[in-house]
Design a protein around this motif. Sequence first.
Motif, PDB file in Angstrom:
ATOM      1  N   PRO A 155     -12.380  16.985   2.918  1.00 58.19           N
ATOM      2  CA  PRO A 155     -12.124  18.528   2.937  1.00 58.19           C
ATOM      3  C   PRO A 155     -11.433  18.881   4.415  1.00 58.19           C
ATOM      4  O   PRO A 155     -12.026  18.779   5.299  1.00 58.19           O
ATOM      5  CB  PRO A 155     -13.524  19.171   2.899  1.00 58.19           C
ATOM      6  N   GLY A 156     -10.209  19.359   3.959  1.00 58.06           N
ATOM      7  CA  GLY A 156      -9.527  19.856   5.247  1.00 58.06           C
ATOM      8  C   GLY A 156      -8.704  18.875   6.067  1.00 58.06           C
ATOM      9  O   GLY A 156      -7.948  19.220   6.877  1.00 58.06           O
ATOM     10  N   TRP A 157      -8.863  17.695   6.014  1.00 59.79           N
ATOM     11  CA  TRP A 157      -8.165  16.505   6.664  1.00 59.79           C
ATOM     12  C   TRP A 157      -7.086  15.937   5.797  1.00 59.79           C
ATOM     13  O   TRP A 157      -7.412  15.062   4.826  1.00 59.79           O
ATOM     14  CB  TRP A 157      -9.263  15.376   7.010  1.00 59.79           C
ATOM     15  N   LYS A 158      -5.820  16.335   6.011  1.00 66.49           N
ATOM     16  CA  LYS A 158      -4.893  15.836   5.275  1.00 66.49           C
ATOM     17  C   LYS A 158      -3.921  15.153   6.458  1.00 66.49           C
ATOM     18  O   LYS A 158      -2.867  15.728   6.680  1.00 66.49           O
ATOM     19  CB  LYS A 158      -4.132  16.772   4.252  1.00 66.49           C
ATOM     20  N   PRO A 159      -4.062  14.051   7.067  1.00 67.26           N
ATOM     21  CA  PRO A 159      -3.361  13.570   7.996  1.00 67.26           C
ATOM     22  C   PRO A 159      -1.874  13.224   7.682  1.00 67.26           C
ATOM     23  O   PRO A 159      -1.515  13.227   6.490  1.00 67.26           O
ATOM     24  CB  PRO A 159      -4.036  12.289   8.695  1.00 67.26           C
ATOM     25  N   GLN A 160      -0.888  13.329   8.902  1.00 70.98           N
ATOM     26  CA  GLN A 160       0.522  12.895   8.352  1.00 70.98           C
ATOM     27  C   GLN A 160       0.960  11.661   9.442  1.00 70.98           C
ATOM     28  O   GLN A 160       0.235  11.466  10.239  1.00 70.98           O
ATOM     29  CB  GLN A 160       1.279  14.179   8.884  1.00 70.98           C
ATOM     30  N   ASN A 161       2.230  11.164   9.127  1.00 68.36           N
ATOM     31  CA  ASN A 161       2.847  10.457   9.833  1.00 68.36           C
ATOM     32  C   ASN A 161       3.300  11.008  11.158  1.00 68.36           C
ATOM     33  O   ASN A 161       3.627  12.266  10.886  1.00 68.36           O
ATOM     34  CB  ASN A 161       3.576   9.509   9.126  1.00 68.36           C
ATOM     35  N   SER A 162       3.557  10.261  12.177  1.00 63.66           N
ATOM     36  CA  SER A 162       4.341  10.871  13.313  1.00 63.66           C
ATOM     37  C   SER A 162       5.740  11.582  13.022  1.00 63.66           C
ATOM     38  O   SER A 162       6.121  12.349  13.754  1.00 63.66           O
ATOM     39  CB  SER A 162       4.304   9.969  14.412  1.00 63.66           C
ATOM     40  N   ASP A 163       6.451  10.685  12.215  1.00 65.69           N
ATOM     41  CA  ASP A 163       7.857  11.200  11.746  1.00 65.69           C
ATOM     42  C   ASP A 163       7.711  12.472  10.729  1.00 65.69           C
ATOM     43  O   ASP A 163       8.739  12.997  10.175  1.00 65.69           O
ATOM     44  CB  ASP A 163       8.639  10.099  11.330  1.00 65.69           C
ATOM     45  N   LEU A 164       6.463  13.080  10.383  1.00 58.25           N
ATOM     46  CA  LEU A 164       6.310  14.033   9.154  1.00 58.25           C
ATOM     47  C   LEU A 164       6.891  13.691   7.868  1.00 58.25           C
ATOM     48  O   LEU A 164       7.587  14.528   7.230  1.00 58.25           O
ATOM     49  CB  LEU A 164       7.003  15.327   9.714  1.00 58.25           C
ATOM     50  N   LYS A 165       7.099  12.311   7.399  1.00 58.94           N
ATOM     51  CA  LYS A 165       7.796  11.961   6.226  1.00 58.94           C
ATOM     52  C   LYS A 165       6.744  10.887   5.342  1.00 58.94           C
ATOM     53  O   LYS A 165       5.778  10.282   6.037  1.00 58.94           O
ATOM     54  CB  LYS A 165       8.959  11.050   6.507  1.00 58.94           C
ATOM     55  N   TRP A 166       6.923  10.803   4.423  1.00 56.66           N
ATOM     56  CA  TRP A 166       6.369   9.747   3.462  1.00 56.66           C
ATOM     57  C   TRP A 166       7.184   8.796   3.210  1.00 56.66           C
ATOM     58  O   TRP A 166       8.326   9.038   2.788  1.00 56.66           O
ATOM     59  CB  TRP A 166       5.454  10.741   2.210  1.00 56.66           C
ATOM     60  N   HIS A 167       6.620   7.917   2.980  1.00 55.65           N
ATOM     61  CA  HIS A 167       7.401   6.523   2.869  1.00 55.65           C
ATOM     62  C   HIS A 167       7.196   5.830   1.433  1.00 55.65           C
ATOM     63  O   HIS A 167       7.806   4.775   1.283  1.00 55.65           O
ATOM     64  CB  HIS A 167       7.371   5.600   3.880  1.00 55.65           C
TER      65      HIS A 167
ATOM     66  N   ILE B 231       0.886  -1.171  -0.111  1.00 57.39           N
ATOM     67  CA  ILE B 231       0.097   0.014  -0.138  1.00 57.39           C
ATOM     68  C   ILE B 231       0.999   1.088  -0.130  1.00 57.39           C
ATOM     69  O   ILE B 231       2.074   1.168   0.548  1.00 57.39           O
ATOM     70  CB  ILE B 231      -0.964  -0.088   1.206  1.00 57.39           C
ATOM     71  N   GLU B 232       0.332   2.331  -0.520  1.00 56.72           N
ATOM     72  CA  GLU B 232       1.390   3.588  -0.855  1.00 56.72           C
ATOM     73  C   GLU B 232       1.086   4.333   0.449  1.00 56.72           C
ATOM     74  O   GLU B 232      -0.160   4.761   0.737  1.00 56.72           O
ATOM     75  CB  GLU B 232       1.099   4.216  -1.995  1.00 56.72           C
ATOM     76  N   ASP B 233       2.207   4.982   0.830  1.00 56.20           N
ATOM     77  CA  ASP B 233       2.053   6.016   2.067  1.00 56.20           C
ATOM     78  C   ASP B 233       2.733   7.486   1.158  1.00 56.20           C
ATOM     79  O   ASP B 233       3.605   7.614   1.113  1.00 56.20           O
ATOM     80  CB  ASP B 233       3.164   5.850   3.088  1.00 56.20           C
ATOM     81  N   LYS B 234       1.867   8.126   1.000  1.00 61.53           N
ATOM     82  CA  LYS B 234       1.924   9.508   0.412  1.00 61.53           C
ATOM     83  C   LYS B 234       0.808  10.443   0.763  1.00 61.53           C
ATOM     84  O   LYS B 234      -0.221  10.057   1.200  1.00 61.53           O
ATOM     85  CB  LYS B 234       1.943   9.542  -1.338  1.00 61.53           C
ATOM     86  N   GLU B 235       0.912  11.647   0.707  1.00 60.05           N
ATOM     87  CA  GLU B 235      -0.102  12.607   1.030  1.00 60.05           C
ATOM     88  C   GLU B 235      -1.509  12.343   0.332  1.00 60.05           C
ATOM     89  O   GLU B 235      -1.385  12.375  -0.732  1.00 60.05           O
ATOM     90  CB  GLU B 235       0.573  14.159   0.921  1.00 60.05           C
ATOM     91  N   GLU B 236      -2.506  12.585   1.082  1.00 60.56           N
ATOM     92  CA  GLU B 236      -3.903  12.558   0.244  1.00 60.56           C
ATOM     93  C   GLU B 236      -4.851  13.058   1.290  1.00 60.56           C
ATOM     94  O   GLU B 236      -4.663  13.082   2.566  1.00 60.56           O
ATOM     95  CB  GLU B 236      -4.210  11.034   0.349  1.00 60.56           C
ATOM     96  N   GLU B 237      -5.784  13.995   0.898  1.00 60.03           N
ATOM     97  CA  GLU B 237      -6.738  14.679   1.583  1.00 60.03           C
ATOM     98  C   GLU B 237      -7.942  13.540   1.521  1.00 60.03           C
ATOM     99  O   GLU B 237      -8.607  13.486   0.574  1.00 60.03           O
ATOM    100  CB  GLU B 237      -7.125  15.971   0.814  1.00 60.03           C
ATOM    101  N   PHE B 238      -8.278  12.869   2.687  1.00 55.53           N
ATOM    102  CA  PHE B 238      -9.422  11.972   2.610  1.00 55.53           C
ATOM    103  C   PHE B 238     -10.571  12.598   2.829  1.00 55.53           C
ATOM    104  O   PHE B 238     -11.652  12.134   2.703  1.00 55.53           O
ATOM    105  CB  PHE B 238      -8.977  11.045   4.056  1.00 55.53           C
TER     106      PHE B 238
END
Length: 688
Positions: free
Chosen positions: A385-397, A376-383
């Motif tokens: 309106p206004g909700w674009k959660p991040q990982n705890s390390d603030l990185k995409w893998h 599965i892909e870990d990259k930024e996405e807006e799930f």
Amino acid sequence: MFKVLKFLVVSIICLMIMGVSVLYGFSSMFAPSNMDETLIPDAASQFYDINGNTIYTTLSEERRIPVTIDKIPKHVQQAFIAIEDNRFYEHSGIDYRGTARALVSTLSGSEVQGGSTITQQLAKNAFLTQERTIVRKIKEAFIAKELEQKYTKDEILTMYLNQIYFGEGAYGIESASLYYFGKHVQNLDIAEAATLAAIPKSPNYYNPFENPQESKTRQELVIDQMVKYGFITADQAASAKAVKIAYNTSHKANSNPRSYFFDMISQKVIEEVGADALYKGGLKIYTTLDSDMQRIAENAMSHLPNYYKDGNNRTQPQMALVAVDPKTGYVKAMIGGRGDDKFNRATLAVRQPGSAFKPFVYVTAMQNGFTPASVIEDKEEEFSPGWKPQNSDLKWHGKVSLRTALKRSMNIPTIKLAREVGVDKIIANAEKMGISTLVDSGSYSDMNLAMSLGGLTKGVNPLEMASAYSVFATNGIYCKPIALLKIVNRDGKVLYEAKPQSKRVIDAEAAYLTTNMLEDVLVSGTGGGMGIGRPAAGKTGTTDTFIDAWFVGFTPDLCTAVWVGDDNNKPMNHMYGSTTPLSIWHDFMSNALAAAPRSSFTNPGVAIPAEPEIKQDDEKDKEKEQNKDNAKDDKNNSNSAKAAKTKESVQQQAPAVSTKPSTQRRSMKQRINEIMGQPVVSNQPTRN
């Protein structure tokens, strides 16, 4: 359902027949001859641990201070009448209309008060046991009728208020008033009166010290009932609800973390056989507590930091620990807090679980065609309106396997996975595994993707989390948690015996695959390096604001949930589940299982897929560029060979020329063509 209705109908008929008999004057035949006194001497009850060792003894003497009716304010009397028996001054001991109303309310799910009148409750508390049988109900009604014939309504109400149990060993309204508020009953205001009137229905559950939220909810119900029956005005009710009650806390220092377990057992005993039996009946109470494990749990509290003392003189943060045997559901150890209050956080605190909720997502995925090797892909996405959660390390893998996503507690892959398998399936699984606090309907429900990260409407409690994770340890079998095994009276008669309840709720393959992934958490994940020298698995959990931190982990033989948090919802200095909670868990589990044989999780016959070779998009782009360069080189080599053949052909067809160096300068086009490997075509005219 038909059987239940049939039973209720039969019960009502029996009560009606008994009522008719009462009218004919037979009540004195059933009433005890010693109505004015009890002759059985009090005896303390004893608690035993799982090995039969005595671990606790109750106090046999009661805290009871009788008062006369003139010392009890009208609004105090009315608070009890409103919630317990609003037709008290109209019926003659048995309220047939109230019984019918209570029956309808129970069947419709909107019960407000029980069917027993105040007179019946007095009869039961003073002269009968708490056994739930038709015979006892009939005796209760006959005694109630006799009480009504012998005493006035005010006398009955006075006896009731002096007899009733308010928890904490306090009997009677005066004793309860002094215990909870530090004042005499004649000084109680409406808010305090309603708080006390809320308690008798379940003395521990509605105890303001042990469960302040539920106590407040029922207090407001009492106040609403007082308005409904005309005892107070709406304005008085609003003022009473707004009062911030000052409780008497001078006696609340426990300094004994295991008291939370004893209080929980005491409440269960009271529910089954009554407060009188517990405090005066000389019972033998057998529990599941393992005294050695309890001592080890208390020692593990040394990892808990001390940040500050709050306004209630409680040191923050607090903690809870529950250890459960996955195969039986037996509660082996319990800590509900530091021991400086009576609120059992192990069973009553409902807190946000953070990432500790993620395993419910992954086990559902395992049931629906995914494996630990699924990508599965870990990259930024807006799930939304206004909700674009991040990982705890603030990185995409980039692309990751589910195993990697779970052990490293990645947020985006978990949300995507929840979207794939369906939120409803995840909620259903969590509920089947024992989580009872989820909200699955209404405008503020948990039926949304935020649930996958532990963002819940209410939250979870440590006891249920320990029981739910136990399902992984047993390959899908849920065992309902048990703490009280048996109650035996002084004559050796068994009054209560637990009935273990277990059932399959998750298929074995899905449970085992999830366990296999959770094992990696303690090896190379968020809990890496904190193994306990035997097969173990678990998951960290931390809320965004560092108010709650969790570690829930298990072996085949023991599952333990540890929660650390601030009662006042203040952030805890960036505390993660991988710090203090994991340290407490590691210390407890290592020592609790030190003498136990090493056991492994049982594979039900499922193949564990190898981790996939994943090439990220940037690596693929580089590979594509390299392939293009290689293809270009191949093309250039091919063109060079063609050029050589063309040149040879031209030389064979052209007339002889001097071998001396040509003084004619080559054109730029020729030079470029040579460099690029293109055929060199003479600008000289060729012959036919």
